[in-house]
Design a protein around this motif. Sequence first.
Motif, PDB file in Angstrom:
ATOM      1  N   ASN A  66       0.954  -1.242   0.051  1.00 30.50           N
ATOM      2  CA  ASN A  66      -0.077   0.071  -0.079  1.00 30.50           C
ATOM      3  C   ASN A  66       0.898   1.376   0.004  1.00 30.50           C
ATOM      4  O   ASN A  66       0.377   2.505  -0.085  1.00 30.50           O
ATOM      5  CB  ASN A  66      -0.940   0.173   1.143  1.00 30.50           C
ATOM      6  N   ASN A  67       2.091   1.130   0.208  1.00 31.13           N
ATOM      7  CA  ASN A  67       2.976   2.181   0.260  1.00 31.13           C
ATOM      8  C   ASN A  67       4.161   1.894  -0.909  1.00 31.13           C
ATOM      9  O   ASN A  67       5.428   2.113  -0.381  1.00 31.13           O
ATOM     10  CB  ASN A  67       3.487   2.492   1.595  1.00 31.13           C
ATOM     11  N   LEU A  68       4.153   1.814  -1.987  1.00 30.99           N
ATOM     12  CA  LEU A  68       5.135   1.260  -2.988  1.00 30.99           C
ATOM     13  C   LEU A  68       6.070   2.679  -3.174  1.00 30.99           C
ATOM     14  O   LEU A  68       5.351   3.557  -3.329  1.00 30.99           O
ATOM     15  CB  LEU A  68       4.674   0.631  -4.220  1.00 30.99           C
ATOM     16  N   PRO A  69       7.346   2.710  -3.421  1.00 27.47           N
ATOM     17  CA  PRO A  69       8.257   3.511  -3.480  1.00 27.47           C
ATOM     18  C   PRO A  69       8.147   4.378  -4.768  1.00 27.47           C
ATOM     19  O   PRO A  69       8.992   4.988  -5.037  1.00 27.47           O
ATOM     20  CB  PRO A  69       9.461   3.116  -3.123  1.00 27.47           C
ATOM     21  N   PHE A  70       7.260   4.012  -5.773  1.00 29.34           N
ATOM     22  CA  PHE A  70       7.140   4.841  -6.956  1.00 29.34           C
ATOM     23  C   PHE A  70       6.884   6.185  -7.055  1.00 29.34           C
ATOM     24  O   PHE A  70       6.068   6.604  -6.184  1.00 29.34           O
ATOM     25  CB  PHE A  70       6.140   4.116  -7.911  1.00 29.34           C
ATOM     26  N   VAL A  71       7.606   6.992  -7.577  1.00 29.62           N
ATOM     27  CA  VAL A  71       7.493   8.070  -7.798  1.00 29.62           C
ATOM     28  C   VAL A  71       6.604   8.789  -8.885  1.00 29.62           C
ATOM     29  O   VAL A  71       7.041   8.643 -10.039  1.00 29.62           O
ATOM     30  CB  VAL A  71       9.085   9.046  -7.820  1.00 29.62           C
ATOM     31  N   GLU A  72       5.675   9.711  -8.526  1.00 29.76           N
ATOM     32  CA  GLU A  72       4.945  10.380  -9.553  1.00 29.76           C
ATOM     33  C   GLU A  72       5.022  11.547  -9.723  1.00 29.76           C
ATOM     34  O   GLU A  72       5.784  12.358  -8.787  1.00 29.76           O
ATOM     35  CB  GLU A  72       3.361  10.215  -9.171  1.00 29.76           C
ATOM     36  N   GLY A  73       5.013  12.070 -10.946  1.00 30.23           N
ATOM     37  CA  GLY A  73       4.777  13.574 -11.134  1.00 30.23           C
ATOM     38  C   GLY A  73       6.389  14.200 -11.284  1.00 30.23           C
ATOM     39  O   GLY A  73       6.608  15.313 -11.290  1.00 30.23           O
ATOM     40  N   ALA A  74       7.359  13.131 -11.779  1.00 27.32           N
ATOM     41  CA  ALA A  74       8.798  13.525 -11.928  1.00 27.32           C
ATOM     42  C   ALA A  74       8.944  14.277 -13.159  1.00 27.32           C
ATOM     43  O   ALA A  74       8.350  13.762 -13.945  1.00 27.32           O
ATOM     44  CB  ALA A  74       9.588  12.490 -11.780  1.00 27.32           C
ATOM     45  N   ALA A  75       9.782  15.353 -13.372  1.00 25.96           N
ATOM     46  CA  ALA A  75      10.214  15.851 -14.596  1.00 25.96           C
ATOM     47  C   ALA A  75      11.195  15.220 -15.147  1.00 25.96           C
ATOM     48  O   ALA A  75      12.392  15.091 -14.402  1.00 25.96           O
ATOM     49  CB  ALA A  75      10.507  17.356 -14.497  1.00 25.96           C
ATOM     50  N   THR A  76      11.183  14.370 -16.108  1.00 22.85           N
ATOM     51  CA  THR A  76      12.240  13.213 -16.870  1.00 22.85           C
ATOM     52  C   THR A  76      12.748  13.767 -18.017  1.00 22.85           C
ATOM     53  O   THR A  76      11.797  13.823 -18.854  1.00 22.85           O
ATOM     54  CB  THR A  76      11.659  12.019 -16.495  1.00 22.85           C
ATOM     55  N   LYS A  77      13.717  14.138 -18.345  1.00 22.38           N
ATOM     56  CA  LYS A  77      14.311  14.669 -19.524  1.00 22.38           C
ATOM     57  C   LYS A  77      15.122  13.458 -20.178  1.00 22.38           C
ATOM     58  O   LYS A  77      15.894  12.955 -19.361  1.00 22.38           O
ATOM     59  CB  LYS A  77      15.169  16.006 -19.458  1.00 22.38           C
ATOM     60  N   LEU A  78      15.180  13.246 -21.509  1.00 21.81           N
ATOM     61  CA  LEU A  78      16.211  12.259 -22.088  1.00 21.81           C
ATOM     62  C   LEU A  78      16.913  13.304 -23.183  1.00 21.81           C
ATOM     63  O   LEU A  78      16.659  14.195 -23.982  1.00 21.81           O
ATOM     64  CB  LEU A  78      15.379  11.577 -22.984  1.00 21.81           C
ATOM     65  N   TYR A  79      18.383  12.876 -23.260  1.00 18.30           N
ATOM     66  CA  TYR A  79      19.419  13.397 -24.126  1.00 18.30           C
ATOM     67  C   TYR A  79      20.049  12.355 -24.803  1.00 18.30           C
ATOM     68  O   TYR A  79      20.265  11.519 -24.485  1.00 18.30           O
ATOM     69  CB  TYR A  79      20.244  14.295 -23.148  1.00 18.30           C
ATOM     70  N   GLN A  80      20.052  12.712 -26.205  1.00 18.40           N
ATOM     71  CA  GLN A  80      20.774  11.930 -26.906  1.00 18.40           C
ATOM     72  C   GLN A  80      22.037  12.545 -27.410  1.00 18.40           C
ATOM     73  O   GLN A  80      22.132  13.665 -28.120  1.00 18.40           O
ATOM     74  CB  GLN A  80      20.030  11.253 -28.130  1.00 18.40           C
TER      75      GLN A  80
END
Length: 312
Positions: A66-80
């Motif tokens: 009931n309290n899994l450590p997944f993070v919601e609402g993160a700003a996630t950027k990808l660079y190539q």
Amino acid sequence: MHLNKKLTVFASIIAVLLYSSCTKILDDELPEKDPKLVINGIINPDSILKINISKTFHIFEDESSNNLPFVEGAATKLYQNGQFLFNLEEDENGYYTKPGFYPSLNYSYKVEVEKSGYKAIHAETIIPTPVAIHSFDTLIVIENDEFYSNMEFKGILKYFDPPGVANYYRLDCYQSYINEEGQEVKNRQYIYVDEIDDYLFDKSYDYLLWSDLLSDGKEVNIKFRIYFDFYYYDYNNPDTTTVTYSIMLNSISEDFYKYDKSRSLFYESGGSENPFSEPVLIYSNVINGYGVFGGYSSDTVSFQYTYNAQNQ
């Protein structure tokens, strides 16, 4: 005399353990550490890019379902190759992805993650060029009784290691077949090597893991065994069930290799279940956080075995 001395030491250890078990540990006596973000993502050119973002737990924090450590609402950027591509889109259970985007070979990829209340983290990796399987030979030996079949598969896989560069490998095997509901079932098959060859590998149980430290620029022949155990009624039609076996020679990034190797050592030492084991730190290439961001590519050989009960 030596025996009495050993007994005295052992008794002292037991006394310390019994005393410790009666000692109450107070939450506020343990140092609080700021939680950190965790990246878990292994990418390859055959799958849509997807990573998981979670957070660390305090030792007394609720770790129930009931309290899994997944993070919601993160700003996630990808660079190539150092150039910003896009923000990853949030999926469920802490996954972030970009529908329709497949990473490419020999490109560097960097992930940056920001979330209010946490220090920003980032990690970078590449997807190495796959090393080709030069040849593959197999021998199948089957033993049966009235209800059960034991099949041993012996394989020899050959490849040529590219000279002058560090290469890291992982060999996996999967079994797949169609069940009685018409759905594909896929299972990992454990891989074994003889003791005489075991020193070549950093891990040689459910899969093989190694580097080219001893084989740079050389022809490499890997001899291994896989045991397939199955009940006759596991299959849709036991008279003509066709099972596919896929052997994957994975070329993996250095970060993926170091993480996998350290994780294997951690579990071999007993992990968190063995308080008396030597401490093993699991490798991470995540800056200001934990986890791993790695890449791999594969060359695969497959063969099929058609189970026929009438021939047993």
